[in-house]
Design a protein around this motif. Structure first.
Motif, PDB file in Angstrom:
ATOM      1  N   THR A 175       0.841  -1.193   0.000  1.00  0.00           N
ATOM      2  CA  THR A 175       0.000   0.000   0.000  1.00  0.00           C
ATOM      3  C   THR A 175       0.878   1.245   0.000  1.00  0.00           C
ATOM      4  O   THR A 175       1.679   1.442   0.915  1.00  0.00           O
ATOM      5  CB  THR A 175      -0.923   0.025   1.228  1.00  0.00           C
ATOM      6  OG1 THR A 175      -1.749  -1.140   1.224  1.00  0.00           O
ATOM      7  CG2 THR A 175      -1.803   1.267   1.211  1.00  0.00           C
ATOM      8  N   PRO A 177       1.649   5.109   0.412  1.00  0.00           N
ATOM      9  CA  PRO A 177       1.097   6.337   0.993  1.00  0.00           C
ATOM     10  C   PRO A 177       1.122   7.462  -0.040  1.00  0.00           C
ATOM     11  O   PRO A 177       1.742   7.346  -1.095  1.00  0.00           O
ATOM     12  CB  PRO A 177       2.069   6.628   2.149  1.00  0.00           C
ATOM     13  CG  PRO A 177       3.360   5.998   1.714  1.00  0.00           C
ATOM     14  CD  PRO A 177       2.982   4.780   0.932  1.00  0.00           C
ATOM     15  N   CYS A 260       0.140  11.562   6.170  1.00  0.00           N
ATOM     16  CA  CYS A 260      -0.416  10.602   7.134  1.00  0.00           C
ATOM     17  C   CYS A 260      -1.764  10.048   6.672  1.00  0.00           C
ATOM     18  O   CYS A 260      -2.203   9.010   7.174  1.00  0.00           O
ATOM     19  CB  CYS A 260      -0.550  11.243   8.504  1.00  0.00           C
ATOM     20  SG  CYS A 260      -1.612  12.698   8.570  1.00  0.00           S
ATOM     21  N   HIS A 261      -2.413  10.716   5.705  1.00  0.00           N
ATOM     22  CA  HIS A 261      -3.684  10.233   5.176  1.00  0.00           C
ATOM     23  C   HIS A 261      -3.498   9.647   3.781  1.00  0.00           C
ATOM     24  O   HIS A 261      -2.763  10.195   2.958  1.00  0.00           O
ATOM     25  CB  HIS A 261      -4.719  11.361   5.105  1.00  0.00           C
ATOM     26  CG  HIS A 261      -5.234  11.790   6.441  1.00  0.00           C
ATOM     27  ND1 HIS A 261      -4.697  12.857   7.129  1.00  0.00           N
ATOM     28  CD2 HIS A 261      -6.234  11.302   7.221  1.00  0.00           C
ATOM     29  CE1 HIS A 261      -5.343  13.009   8.280  1.00  0.00           C
ATOM     30  NE2 HIS A 261      -6.280  12.086   8.354  1.00  0.00           N
ATOM     31  N   LEU A 262      -4.156   8.537   3.523  1.00  0.00           N
ATOM     32  CA  LEU A 262      -4.169   7.947   2.196  1.00  0.00           C
ATOM     33  C   LEU A 262      -5.122   8.715   1.295  1.00  0.00           C
ATOM     34  O   LEU A 262      -5.853   9.607   1.742  1.00  0.00           O
ATOM     35  CB  LEU A 262      -4.600   6.479   2.278  1.00  0.00           C
ATOM     36  CG  LEU A 262      -3.701   5.552   3.105  1.00  0.00           C
ATOM     37  CD1 LEU A 262      -4.350   4.180   3.233  1.00  0.00           C
ATOM     38  CD2 LEU A 262      -2.318   5.435   2.475  1.00  0.00           C
ATOM     39  N   PHE A 268      -2.989   6.321   7.241  1.00  0.00           N
ATOM     40  CA  PHE A 268      -2.116   5.254   6.748  1.00  0.00           C
ATOM     41  C   PHE A 268      -1.847   4.264   7.880  1.00  0.00           C
ATOM     42  O   PHE A 268      -1.259   4.610   8.903  1.00  0.00           O
ATOM     43  CB  PHE A 268      -0.823   5.859   6.218  1.00  0.00           C
ATOM     44  CG  PHE A 268       0.143   4.887   5.624  1.00  0.00           C
ATOM     45  CD1 PHE A 268      -0.294   3.763   4.929  1.00  0.00           C
ATOM     46  CD2 PHE A 268       1.509   5.093   5.742  1.00  0.00           C
ATOM     47  CE1 PHE A 268       0.604   2.867   4.372  1.00  0.00           C
ATOM     48  CE2 PHE A 268       2.420   4.220   5.180  1.00  0.00           C
ATOM     49  CZ  PHE A 268       1.965   3.093   4.502  1.00  0.00           C
ATOM     50  N   TYR A 269      -2.284   3.030   7.702  1.00  0.00           N
ATOM     51  CA  TYR A 269      -2.269   2.040   8.785  1.00  0.00           C
ATOM     52  C   TYR A 269      -0.869   1.817   9.337  1.00  0.00           C
ATOM     53  O   TYR A 269      -0.675   1.648  10.549  1.00  0.00           O
ATOM     54  CB  TYR A 269      -2.850   0.717   8.282  1.00  0.00           C
ATOM     55  CG  TYR A 269      -2.835  -0.390   9.315  1.00  0.00           C
ATOM     56  CD1 TYR A 269      -3.817  -0.442  10.299  1.00  0.00           C
ATOM     57  CD2 TYR A 269      -1.824  -1.349   9.327  1.00  0.00           C
ATOM     58  CE1 TYR A 269      -3.803  -1.440  11.267  1.00  0.00           C
ATOM     59  CE2 TYR A 269      -1.801  -2.347  10.278  1.00  0.00           C
ATOM     60  CZ  TYR A 269      -2.788  -2.390  11.248  1.00  0.00           C
ATOM     61  OH  TYR A 269      -2.759  -3.377  12.200  1.00  0.00           O
ATOM     62  N   ASN A 270       0.135   1.802   8.470  1.00  0.00           N
ATOM     63  CA  ASN A 270       1.491   1.432   8.892  1.00  0.00           C
ATOM     64  C   ASN A 270       2.197   2.489   9.730  1.00  0.00           C
ATOM     65  O   ASN A 270       3.316   2.249  10.193  1.00  0.00           O
ATOM     66  CB  ASN A 270       2.348   1.097   7.670  1.00  0.00           C
ATOM     67  CG  ASN A 270       1.906  -0.193   7.011  1.00  0.00           C
ATOM     68  OD1 ASN A 270       0.921  -0.212   6.276  1.00  0.00           O
ATOM     69  ND2 ASN A 270       2.604  -1.273   7.289  1.00  0.00           N
TER      70      ASN A 270
END
Length: 465
Positions: A175, A177, A260-262, A268-270
């Motif tokens: 995924t 970012p 920090c946001h997709l 972003f989970y990671n």
């Protein structure tokens, strides 16, 4: 022995969708992740993994691809493949076999050489038997690998325009970012508080009305990935960043940022564990939450803060209006610019509301025009050797143009003039300066006037004709 495999069916389906979609394919395309994940599964299926004696070293497809550059027959490899291998080995953004393999797959897609390592492996029977089980793998099966190589030929027909710099999380996930590259004016303080958390440099706070807060380019929770093109992953606290800033004192500040946001608006989970640690270390930090995916477009009419994610470090991006283009024949020098601009204006009129809003990006090697309403859509792209000159008329100073050939301008027989409208005279002057600086083979710089009174042309000529 099976004659069909679900992974090949999945690969065929995603390649068909990508071929039907608008091109080039960028990091924002959801099918790109499916393609990469499917290719990785194919490369791992039936892969022999004896590893080390005590299980401390585990092999992945990266291992045989890396060894291919020194294996018998390596001299016949596509010249770009060893360069791609070396780029992965030297990158400090990826530190595992998985991360390096994933970065290599992305480079191979970008450079249209995805089939190269597999074709070379098939020529080396001993190496093929060492790495793949013929009964369990696709690559080791004579029937299945034929289908695979045919599909990889399809992949070479698709234009991928990927940001290879977006690699810092490939060790952990496919995924990607959101990756942004920004240029800030020279200053001693961006107004940003940072913290080093688990080898990452996180933004803890952005002070209101600071340079860093301009158009929400930097937000709490973002990760600083590069500074002046140097990776900050794993940088020591209080060491690397001050040193880089001292070396570039007085320069514009170039920062690459992992948001920090997709694109979906989700955090972003990671990086959630990093954010939790930052919350405990910095009292004023508020952990980002999921938000509307249209947040950026709603919060500002100006999309400058959504910098083109594909541009190279140090690129300059300008929001302008594209007026149109016209053919100028076999001559690409400054003498054609004056009449070409007038011809385009006569055809398209002088009403700016009818022009197309675009981003004009001057990168290290290319001049790219992006659709402003869809930053993933390239309208046109010219490499600098194709561009012969640029200029404007002094009776219409905000209109500027460049002339490009259908191939390298020194041998081109057909040229076109592309006309744009800037927002102010200062921006045009800056663009001219950047045109001049970016052209790798610039020979002359001419500020000249024609013989028709007020209708003179100010122009830059890159190469003699």
């Amino acid at each position: 022995m099976a004659t069909r495999d679900p992974l090949l069916s999945n690969l065929k389906a995603v390649l068909l969708r990508l071929k039907e979609n608008k091109q080039p394919i960028t990091d924002g395309d959801p099918d790109l992740l499916i393609l990469c994940d499917t290719m990785e599964c194919i490369l791992r299926k039936g892969l022999k993994k004896p590893g080390s004696l005590f299980g401390l070293y585990k092999r992945d497809y990266w291992c045989w691809m890396e060894s291919m550059t020194t294996a018998p027959g390596s001299a016949r490899l596509h010249p770009m493949f060893p360069i791609a291998i070396e780029a992965c080995k030297s990158s400090n953004k990826v530190r595992s076999h998985q991360g390096r393999g994933r970065l290599l797959l992305r480079i191979c897609l970008h450079k249209k050489i995805l089939a190269v390592p597999i074709e070379q492996l098939l020529k080396n029977t001993r190496m093929l038997e060492t790495w793949y089980d013929p009964l369990l793998s696709i690559i080791g099966s004579e029937l299945l690998v034929e289908s695979l190589t045919s599909l990889l030929f399809w992949a070479s027909e698709i234009q991928f325009d990927l940001n290879i710099k977006n690699a810092s999380f490939l060790d952990e996930t496919w995924t990607l970012p959101v990756y942004r590259q920004y240029e800030f004016v020279p200053c001693k303080d961006l107004g940003v508080v940072i913290r080093h958390i688990r080898n990452r440099v996180l933004v803890a706070e952005v002070k209101p009305d600071s340079i860093g807060a301009h158009k929400d380019r930097l937000e709490p929770g973002d990760i600083l990935d590069e500074l002046y093109g140097e990776s900050l992953y794993g940088s020591a606290k209080g060491g690397k960043i001050p040193s880089i800033l001292r070396q570039h004192e007085g320069w514009p500040i170039y920062i690459s940022v992992i948001k920090c946001h997709l694109r979906t608006g989700k955090v972003f989970y990671n990086i959630k564990d990093h954010l939790a640690v930052l919350r405990d270390e910095y009292a004023g930090f508020k952990v980002p939450i999921d938000r509307d995916p249209n947040h950026n477009s709603k919060s500002s009419k100006d999309k400058d803060q959504r910098d083109i994610s594909h541009k190279l470090s140090g690129s300059s991006v300008h929001k302008v209006k594209y007026v149109g283009c016209t053919g100028v024949g076999k001559e690409g020098g400054t003498s054609v610019i004056e009449s070409a601009i007038l011809r385009v204006l006569e055809e398209h009129g002088r009403n700016p509301t009818t022009y197309k809003d675009v981003f004009l990006e001057l990168g290290e090697t290319n001049l790219i025009t992006w659709e402003a309403s869809d930053e993933d859509r390239i309208i046109m792209k010219h490499c600098y050797p194709e561009i012969s000159s640029c200029g404007r008329r002094v009776d219409a100073l905000l209109y500027f143009a460049y002339v490009a050939g259908d191939t390298t301008c020194t041998i081109s027989k057909q040229f076109k003039c592309f006309v744009y409208l800037a927002t102010c005279d200062k921006e045009v002057s800056e663009l001219f300066h950047l045109f001049f600086s970016a052209s790798q083979n610039t020979r002359t710089f001419l500020m000249q006037g024609s013989s028709v009174g007020m209708e003179t042309c100010i122009a830059i000529r890159f190469r003699p004709f």
